[in-house]
Design a protein around this motif. Structure first.
Motif, PDB file in Angstrom:
ATOM      1  N   VAL A 228       2.149  -0.504  10.777  1.00 18.59           N
ATOM      2  CA  VAL A 228       3.144  -0.757   9.733  1.00 18.59           C
ATOM      3  C   VAL A 228       4.269  -1.605  10.330  1.00 18.59           C
ATOM      4  CG1 VAL A 228       2.534   1.296   8.407  1.00 18.59           C
ATOM      5  CG2 VAL A 228       4.281   1.464  10.164  1.00 18.59           C
ATOM      6  N   PRO A 229       5.043  -2.310   9.495  1.00 22.60           N
ATOM      7  CA  PRO A 229       6.022  -3.277   9.988  1.00 22.60           C
ATOM      8  C   PRO A 229       7.053  -2.732  10.975  1.00 22.60           C
ATOM      9  CG  PRO A 229       5.734  -3.552   7.648  1.00 22.60           C
ATOM     10  CD  PRO A 229       4.971  -2.319   8.043  1.00 22.60           C
ATOM     11  N   GLU A 230       7.373  -1.480  10.915  1.00 16.44           N
ATOM     12  CA  GLU A 230       8.370  -0.922  11.827  1.00 16.44           C
ATOM     13  C   GLU A 230       7.865  -0.861  13.264  1.00 16.44           C
ATOM     14  OE1 GLU A 230       7.344   1.036   9.028  1.00 16.44           O
ATOM     15  OE2 GLU A 230       8.887   0.140   7.777  1.00 16.44           O
ATOM     16  N   GLY A 231       6.646  -1.328  13.484  1.00 14.63           N
ATOM     17  CA  GLY A 231       6.062  -1.291  14.815  1.00 14.63           C
ATOM     18  C   GLY A 231       5.341   0.009  15.122  1.00 14.63           C
ATOM     19  N   ARG A 232       5.282   0.880  14.129  1.00 10.82           N
ATOM     20  CA  ARG A 232       4.592   2.162  14.320  1.00 10.82           C
ATOM     21  C   ARG A 232       3.096   1.988  14.089  1.00 10.82           C
ATOM     22  NH1 ARG A 232       6.205   6.549  10.559  1.00 10.82           N
ATOM     23  NH2 ARG A 232       6.085   4.880   9.054  1.00 10.82           N
ATOM     24  N   LEU A 233       2.334   2.837  14.759  1.00  9.89           N
ATOM     25  CA  LEU A 233       0.901   2.929  14.528  1.00  9.89           C
ATOM     26  C   LEU A 233       0.608   4.311  13.990  1.00  9.89           C
ATOM     27  CD1 LEU A 233      -0.505   1.285  17.765  1.00  9.89           C
ATOM     28  CD2 LEU A 233      -0.490   0.313  15.474  1.00  9.89           C
ATOM     29  N   LEU A 234      -0.124   4.365  12.890  1.00  9.49           N
ATOM     30  CA  LEU A 234      -0.519   5.649  12.318  1.00  9.49           C
ATOM     31  C   LEU A 234      -1.958   5.944  12.727  1.00  9.49           C
ATOM     32  CD1 LEU A 234       0.931   5.167   8.721  1.00  9.49           C
ATOM     33  CD2 LEU A 234       1.985   6.358  10.647  1.00  9.49           C
ATOM     34  N   SER A 235      -2.167   7.106  13.267  1.00  3.91           N
ATOM     35  CA  SER A 235      -3.480   7.525  13.743  1.00  3.91           C
ATOM     36  C   SER A 235      -4.440   7.720  12.569  1.00  3.91           C
ATOM     37  CB  SER A 235      -3.345   8.845  14.493  1.00  3.91           C
ATOM     38  OG  SER A 235      -4.588   9.483  14.643  1.00  3.91           O
ATOM     39  N   PRO A 236      -5.711   7.400  12.765  1.00  2.00           N
ATOM     40  CA  PRO A 236      -6.700   7.682  11.716  1.00  2.00           C
ATOM     41  C   PRO A 236      -6.741   9.168  11.356  1.00  2.00           C
ATOM     42  CG  PRO A 236      -7.676   6.340  13.447  1.00  2.00           C
ATOM     43  CD  PRO A 236      -6.307   6.743  13.916  1.00  2.00           C
ATOM     44  N   ASN A 237      -6.380  10.036  12.298  1.00  7.28           N
ATOM     45  CA  ASN A 237      -6.365  11.475  12.023  1.00  7.28           C
ATOM     46  C   ASN A 237      -5.204  11.877  11.128  1.00  7.28           C
ATOM     47  OD1 ASN A 237      -8.638  11.935  13.608  1.00  7.28           O
ATOM     48  ND2 ASN A 237      -7.416  12.165  15.448  1.00  7.28           N
ATOM     49  N   ALA A 238      -4.134  11.087  11.106  1.00  7.56           N
ATOM     50  CA  ALA A 238      -2.954  11.403  10.301  1.00  7.56           C
ATOM     51  C   ALA A 238      -3.082  10.889   8.874  1.00  7.56           C
ATOM     52  CB  ALA A 238      -1.703  10.808  10.939  1.00  7.56           C
ATOM     53  N   VAL A 239      -3.878   9.853   8.686  1.00  7.21           N
ATOM     54  CA  VAL A 239      -3.997   9.208   7.375  1.00  7.21           C
ATOM     55  C   VAL A 239      -5.143   9.835   6.590  1.00  7.21           C
ATOM     56  CG1 VAL A 239      -4.499   7.029   6.199  1.00  7.21           C
ATOM     57  CG2 VAL A 239      -3.065   7.034   8.248  1.00  7.21           C
ATOM     58  N   HIS A 240      -4.812  10.370   5.409  1.00  7.68           N
ATOM     59  CA  HIS A 240      -5.871  10.911   4.552  1.00  7.68           C
ATOM     60  C   HIS A 240      -6.499   9.806   3.731  1.00  7.68           C
ATOM     61  CE1 HIS A 240      -7.773  12.896   1.122  1.00  7.68           C
ATOM     62  NE2 HIS A 240      -7.999  13.889   1.991  1.00  7.68           N
ATOM     63  N   HIS A 241      -5.662   8.993   3.074  1.00  6.66           N
ATOM     64  CA  HIS A 241      -6.190   7.850   2.346  1.00  6.66           C
ATOM     65  C   HIS A 241      -5.094   6.830   2.088  1.00  6.66           C
ATOM     66  CE1 HIS A 241      -4.702  10.336  -0.993  1.00  6.66           C
ATOM     67  NE2 HIS A 241      -4.639   9.215  -1.700  1.00  6.66           N
TER      68      HIS A 241
ATOM     69  N   VAL B 182       0.844  -1.193   0.000  1.00  4.38           N
ATOM     70  CA  VAL B 182       0.000   0.000   0.000  1.00  4.38           C
ATOM     71  C   VAL B 182       0.881   1.245   0.000  1.00  4.38           C
ATOM     72  CG1 VAL B 182      -1.872  -1.126   1.283  1.00  4.38           C
ATOM     73  CG2 VAL B 182      -0.146   0.165   2.529  1.00  4.38           C
ATOM     74  N   ILE B 183       0.264   2.347  -0.348  1.00 10.00           N
ATOM     75  CA  ILE B 183       0.873   3.671  -0.152  1.00 10.00           C
ATOM     76  C   ILE B 183      -0.105   4.446   0.721  1.00 10.00           C
ATOM     77  CG2 ILE B 183       1.733   5.793  -1.196  1.00 10.00           C
ATOM     78  CD1 ILE B 183       2.243   4.205  -3.764  1.00 10.00           C
ATOM     79  N   ILE B 184       0.385   4.932   1.850  1.00  8.87           N
ATOM     80  CA  ILE B 184      -0.451   5.665   2.794  1.00  8.87           C
ATOM     81  C   ILE B 184      -0.091   7.145   2.701  1.00  8.87           C
ATOM     82  CG2 ILE B 184      -1.093   5.943   5.214  1.00  8.87           C
ATOM     83  CD1 ILE B 184      -0.231   3.007   5.611  1.00  8.87           C
ATOM     84  N   TYR B 185      -1.094   7.959   2.425  1.00  6.64           N
ATOM     85  CA  TYR B 185      -0.893   9.398   2.241  1.00  6.64           C
ATOM     86  C   TYR B 185      -1.460  10.177   3.425  1.00  6.64           C
ATOM     87  CZ  TYR B 185       0.036   8.168  -2.611  1.00  6.64           C
ATOM     88  OH  TYR B 185       0.551   7.622  -3.755  1.00  6.64           O
ATOM     89  N   GLY B 186      -0.813  11.275   3.730  1.00  2.00           N
ATOM     90  CA  GLY B 186      -1.263  12.165   4.789  1.00  2.00           C
ATOM     91  C   GLY B 186      -1.997  13.385   4.280  1.00  2.00           C
ATOM     92  N   ASP B 187      -2.117  13.499   2.941  1.00  2.00           N
ATOM     93  CA  ASP B 187      -2.816  14.651   2.369  1.00  2.00           C
ATOM     94  C   ASP B 187      -3.525  14.253   1.072  1.00  2.00           C
ATOM     95  OD1 ASP B 187      -0.587  14.281   0.775  1.00  2.00           O
ATOM     96  OD2 ASP B 187      -0.146  16.407   0.574  1.00  2.00           O
ATOM     97  N   GLU B 188      -4.440  15.090   0.657  1.00  2.00           N
ATOM     98  CA  GLU B 188      -5.248  14.818  -0.531  1.00  2.00           C
ATOM     99  C   GLU B 188      -4.429  14.884  -1.817  1.00  2.00           C
ATOM    100  OE1 GLU B 188      -9.359  16.401  -2.653  1.00  2.00           O
ATOM    101  OE2 GLU B 188      -8.604  17.407  -0.866  1.00  2.00           O
ATOM    102  N   GLU B 189      -3.400  15.734  -1.854  1.00  2.00           N
ATOM    103  CA  GLU B 189      -2.612  15.949  -3.066  1.00  2.00           C
ATOM    104  C   GLU B 189      -1.593  14.838  -3.330  1.00  2.00           C
ATOM    105  OE1 GLU B 189      -2.843  18.368  -0.581  1.00  2.00           O
ATOM    106  OE2 GLU B 189      -4.538  19.276  -1.604  1.00  2.00           O
ATOM    107  N   LYS B 190      -1.508  13.876  -2.433  1.00  2.00           N
ATOM    108  CA  LYS B 190      -0.551  12.768  -2.544  1.00  2.00           C
ATOM    109  C   LYS B 190       0.903  13.234  -2.501  1.00  2.00           C
ATOM    110  CE  LYS B 190      -3.553   9.613  -5.086  1.00  2.00           C
ATOM    111  NZ  LYS B 190      -3.652   8.697  -6.217  1.00  2.00           N
ATOM    112  N   SER B 191       1.156  14.329  -1.816  1.00  2.00           N
ATOM    113  CA  SER B 191       2.527  14.817  -1.707  1.00  2.00           C
ATOM    114  C   SER B 191       3.197  14.369  -0.407  1.00  2.00           C
ATOM    115  CB  SER B 191       2.559  16.342  -1.814  1.00  2.00           C
ATOM    116  OG  SER B 191       1.845  16.925  -0.742  1.00  2.00           O
TER     117      SER B 191
END
Length: 70
Positions: free
Chosen positions: A50-63, A23-32
């Motif tokens: 993600v495999p590094e053991g990190r958790l990404l918040s639903p608030n941080a992930v745009h799509h 997957v590619i996880i983006y933090g903004d609508e523009e995919k930048s």
């Protein structure tokens, strides 16, 4: 029949959680702002692991774009 809260939570996790190899996880609508590329586990509560053991918040992930294996 009596269900324990843990078994009920496990059943919902099986229904609402997804595992992806690429997957590619983006933090903004523009995919930048790419937050992660590669495998990811989307938890039922909206957090992305993600495999590094990190958790990404639903608030941080745009799509999330799921990459199809050709």
């Amino acid at each position: 029949m009596v269900l324990s809260p843990e078994s009920l939570a496990d059943q919902f996790a099986n229904i609402f959680e997804d595992e992806y190899d690429d997957v590619i996880i983006y933090g903004d609508e523009e995919k930048s702002m790419i937050l992660h590329e590669g495998p990811a586990h989307i938890r039922a509560n909206g957090w992305v692991e993600v495999p590094e053991g990190r958790l990404l918040s639903p608030n941080a992930v745009h799509h999330i774009d799921v990459q199809e294996n050709l």
